[in-house]
Design an enzyme around this catalytic site. Structure first.
Site, PDB file in Angstrom:
ATOM      1  CG  HIS A  48      14.521   1.501   4.785  1.00  0.00           C
ATOM      2  ND1 HIS A  48      15.574   0.627   4.801  1.00  0.00           N
ATOM      3  CD2 HIS A  48      13.857   1.276   3.622  1.00  0.00           C
ATOM      4  CE1 HIS A  48      15.549  -0.100   3.695  1.00  0.00           C
ATOM      5  NE2 HIS A  48      14.518   0.267   2.961  1.00  0.00           N
ATOM      6  N   GLY A  50      -1.903   2.024   2.141  1.00  0.00           N
ATOM      7  CA  GLY A  50      -0.531   2.165   2.648  1.00  0.00           C
ATOM      8  C   GLY A  50       0.345   2.950   1.678  1.00  0.00           C
ATOM      9  CG  MET A  57       8.857  -5.979  -5.558  1.00  0.00           C
ATOM     10  SD  MET A  57       8.369  -7.481  -6.393  1.00  0.00           S
ATOM     11  CE  MET A  57       7.670  -8.429  -5.047  1.00  0.00           C
ATOM     12  CD  GLU A 102      -5.521  -0.686   4.077  1.00  0.00           C
ATOM     13  OE1 GLU A 102      -5.581  -1.174   5.225  1.00  0.00           O
ATOM     14  OE2 GLU A 102      -4.435  -0.373   3.568  1.00  0.00           O
ATOM     15  CB  SER A 156      11.550  -9.901  -4.562  1.00  0.00           C
ATOM     16  OG  SER A 156      12.813  -9.277  -4.444  1.00  0.00           O
ATOM     17  CB  THR A 201       4.912  -8.441   2.993  1.00  0.00           C
ATOM     18  OG1 THR A 201       3.693  -8.000   2.415  1.00  0.00           O
ATOM     19  CG2 THR A 201       4.884  -8.287   4.495  1.00  0.00           C
ATOM     20  CE  LYS A 231      12.583  -1.875   6.195  1.00  0.00           C
ATOM     21  NZ  LYS A 231      11.397  -2.542   5.653  1.00  0.00           N
TER      22      LYS A 231
HETATM   23  P1  NAD Z   1       2.382   0.879   5.237  1.00  0.00           P
HETATM   24  O1  NAD Z   1       2.269   0.667   6.695  1.00  0.00           O
HETATM   25  O2  NAD Z   1       2.356   2.277   4.696  1.00  0.00           O
HETATM   26  O3  NAD Z   1       1.226   0.059   4.463  1.00  0.00           O
HETATM   27  C1  NAD Z   1       0.791  -1.222   4.826  1.00  0.00           C
HETATM   28  C2  NAD Z   1      -0.712  -1.269   4.581  1.00  0.00           C
HETATM   29  O4  NAD Z   1      -1.157  -2.622   4.750  1.00  0.00           O
HETATM   30  C3  NAD Z   1      -1.499  -0.397   5.590  1.00  0.00           C
HETATM   31  O5  NAD Z   1      -2.384   0.465   4.888  1.00  0.00           O
HETATM   32  C4  NAD Z   1      -2.253  -1.434   6.426  1.00  0.00           C
HETATM   33  O6  NAD Z   1      -3.522  -0.978   6.876  1.00  0.00           O
HETATM   34  C5  NAD Z   1      -2.396  -2.570   5.414  1.00  0.00           C
HETATM   35  N1  NAD Z   1      -2.704  -3.849   6.069  1.00  0.00           N
HETATM   36  C6  NAD Z   1      -2.115  -4.393   7.170  1.00  0.00           C
HETATM   37  N2  NAD Z   1      -2.733  -5.550   7.503  1.00  0.00           N
HETATM   38  C7  NAD Z   1      -3.727  -5.730   6.596  1.00  0.00           C
HETATM   39  C8  NAD Z   1      -4.710  -6.735   6.415  1.00  0.00           C
HETATM   40  N3  NAD Z   1      -4.796  -7.800   7.235  1.00  0.00           N
HETATM   41  N4  NAD Z   1      -5.565  -6.614   5.386  1.00  0.00           N
HETATM   42  C9  NAD Z   1      -5.489  -5.560   4.540  1.00  0.00           C
HETATM   43  N5  NAD Z   1      -4.580  -4.565   4.651  1.00  0.00           N
HETATM   44  C10 NAD Z   1      -3.699  -4.657   5.680  1.00  0.00           C
HETATM   45  O7  NAD Z   1       3.735   0.152   4.807  1.00  0.00           O
HETATM   46  P2  NAD Z   1       4.566   0.304   3.443  1.00  0.00           P
HETATM   47  O8  NAD Z   1       5.672   1.280   3.632  1.00  0.00           O
HETATM   48  O9  NAD Z   1       3.652   0.460   2.281  1.00  0.00           O
HETATM   49  O10 NAD Z   1       5.274  -1.130   3.401  1.00  0.00           O
HETATM   50  C11 NAD Z   1       4.523  -2.326   3.419  1.00  0.00           C
HETATM   51  C12 NAD Z   1       5.453  -3.527   3.343  1.00  0.00           C
HETATM   52  O11 NAD Z   1       6.129  -3.548   2.083  1.00  0.00           O
HETATM   53  C13 NAD Z   1       6.556  -3.545   4.414  1.00  0.00           C
HETATM   54  O12 NAD Z   1       6.782  -4.888   4.807  1.00  0.00           O
HETATM   55  C14 NAD Z   1       7.766  -3.000   3.650  1.00  0.00           C
HETATM   56  O13 NAD Z   1       8.991  -3.384   4.209  1.00  0.00           O
HETATM   57  C15 NAD Z   1       7.544  -3.639   2.307  1.00  0.00           C
HETATM   58  N6  NAD Z   1       8.218  -3.005   1.175  1.00  0.00           N
HETATM   59  C16 NAD Z   1       8.768  -3.856   0.264  1.00  0.00           C
HETATM   60  C17 NAD Z   1       9.358  -3.364  -0.881  1.00  0.00           C
HETATM   61  C18 NAD Z   1       9.870  -4.328  -1.916  1.00  0.00           C
HETATM   62  O14 NAD Z   1      10.328  -3.896  -2.995  1.00  0.00           O
HETATM   63  N7  NAD Z   1       9.772  -5.642  -1.665  1.00  0.00           N
HETATM   64  C19 NAD Z   1       9.417  -1.978  -1.102  1.00  0.00           C
HETATM   65  C20 NAD Z   1       8.836  -1.122  -0.143  1.00  0.00           C
HETATM   66  C21 NAD Z   1       8.232  -1.653   0.993  1.00  0.00           C
END
Ligand code: NAD
Length: 269
Positions: free
Chosen positions: A157, A13, A127, A36, A124, A101, A161
């Site tokens: 965003h 991701g 982060m 993954e 959080s 997440t 998202k």
């Molecule tokens: P993304 O869709 O690019 O990546 C998510 C990844 O998780 C994908 O590659 C997907 O295949 C994988 N995935 C889903 N279900 C899975 C499973 N059961 N097993 C293994 N892998 C699995 O999304 P992203 O932009 O990287 O964001 C991911 C999450 O992080 C979102 O909820 C986003 O809001 C959050 N986020 C949080 C922060 C923070 O600081 N807390 C910052 C950025 C993003």
């Protein structure tokens, strides 16, 4: 002490790839696994190649438990359903679980809380150092300015998202509610459409924008009669979240079980 062995789940991701890159740059941490989903087209690929840092010999796998069993910590930016499952596995393997997440339901949160009885979890909605500091400032401002100042939270965003409002907007909303001594759920206005009537007194409003490649923009507006205070954060690079997540894992390593936040990690609690 030997390097902390970290697993990145959701390794293909946007955040997963960034985490793999930041672990490679961080002293005291080493990539021990990349996970993954079972139907991912990236299974079997080298996580370093995916992240653009060159081959590191860690192949992307969907076989979670054996990967967790040889690690000290898991970095998880995936989806709520996946995160709840990983929390149970991390609890079983007694490894640190760092959760970035967003979009978790109350039921998901309860399951994560239960897993935190068996292992340290840091969770959080953002982060980064900057947003956590902003949360502290928002709480202070909301406390200092009475309900004559209306609080509105605006976020933007990228177009991919899937949840709204963002985890960060909710984190900032909670900070404002704490400053006011009120409960966010009972005071938040998440959507406005049509003839809404006047703004309820003391409400905390949210507005969501989506488009392009924006990493994350947040503003908290405190609007009074004749003046307005705007506290903002602009994320320019996902690396700020990844650095925070790795820092959280190193901080939690060896700590007792429990649910911690980035405010604990950064000493801002
Ligand atoms: P993304 O869709 O690019 O990546 C998510 C990844 O998780 C994908 O590659 C997907 O295949 C994988 N995935 C889903 N279900 C899975 C499973 N059961 N097993 C293994 N892998 C699995 O999304 P992203 O932009 O990287 O964001 C991911 C999450 O992080 C979102 O909820 C986003 O809001 C959050 N986020 C949080 C922060 C923070 O600081 N807390 C910052 C950025 C993003």
């Amino acid at each position: 002490m030997s390097d902390m062995k970290l697993v990145v789940v959701g390794a293909a991701g946007r955040m997963g790839r960034t985490l793999v890159r930041i672990i490679a740059e961080t002293q005291g941490a080493v990539l021990a696994g990349a996970v993954e989903r079972e139907d991912s087209p990236h299974l079997g690929q080298d996580a370093g190649v995916l992240a653009g840092t060159g081959p590191n010999g860690v192949l992307v796998s969907s076989d979670t438990l054996p990967v967790f069993a040889r690690a000290d910590g898991v970095l998880d930016f995936t989806s709520p359903a996946a995160t709840v499952g990983f929390a149970a596995y991390a609890a079983q393997a007694h490894v640190v679980h760092v959760i970035g997440t967003t979009g978790c339901s109350a039921d998901d949160e309860a399951k994560i809380q239960a897993a935190a009885r068996h292992t340290p979890i840091v969770k959080s909605g953002n982060m980064s150092l900057g947003v956590n500091l902003l949360g502290v400032l928002v709480k202070q401002a909301a406390r200092a300015l009475d309900a004559d100042f209306d609080i509105e939270i605006l976020e933007m965003h990228h177009r991919h998202k899937v949840d709204a409002p963002s985890g960060t907007a909710l984190l900032l909303g909670r900070a404002a509610a704490e400053g006011r001594g009120i409960d966010l759920a009972g005071h938040s206005v998440r959507v406005r459409d049509g003839h809404t009537g006047p703004r309820p007194e003391g409400a905390i409003g949210f507005a969501t924008l989506r488009g392009g490649s924006v990493v994350g923009d947040h503003s908290v507006i405190l609007a009074g009669a004749g003046e307005r205070i705007v506290l903002s954060h602009h994320a320019e690079d996902r690396a700020i979240f990844a650095r925070g997540a790795v820092k959280a894992a190193l901080w939690a390593h060896g700590r007792k079980s429990g649910l911690y936040s980035m405010l604990d990690v950064l000493g801002l609690a």
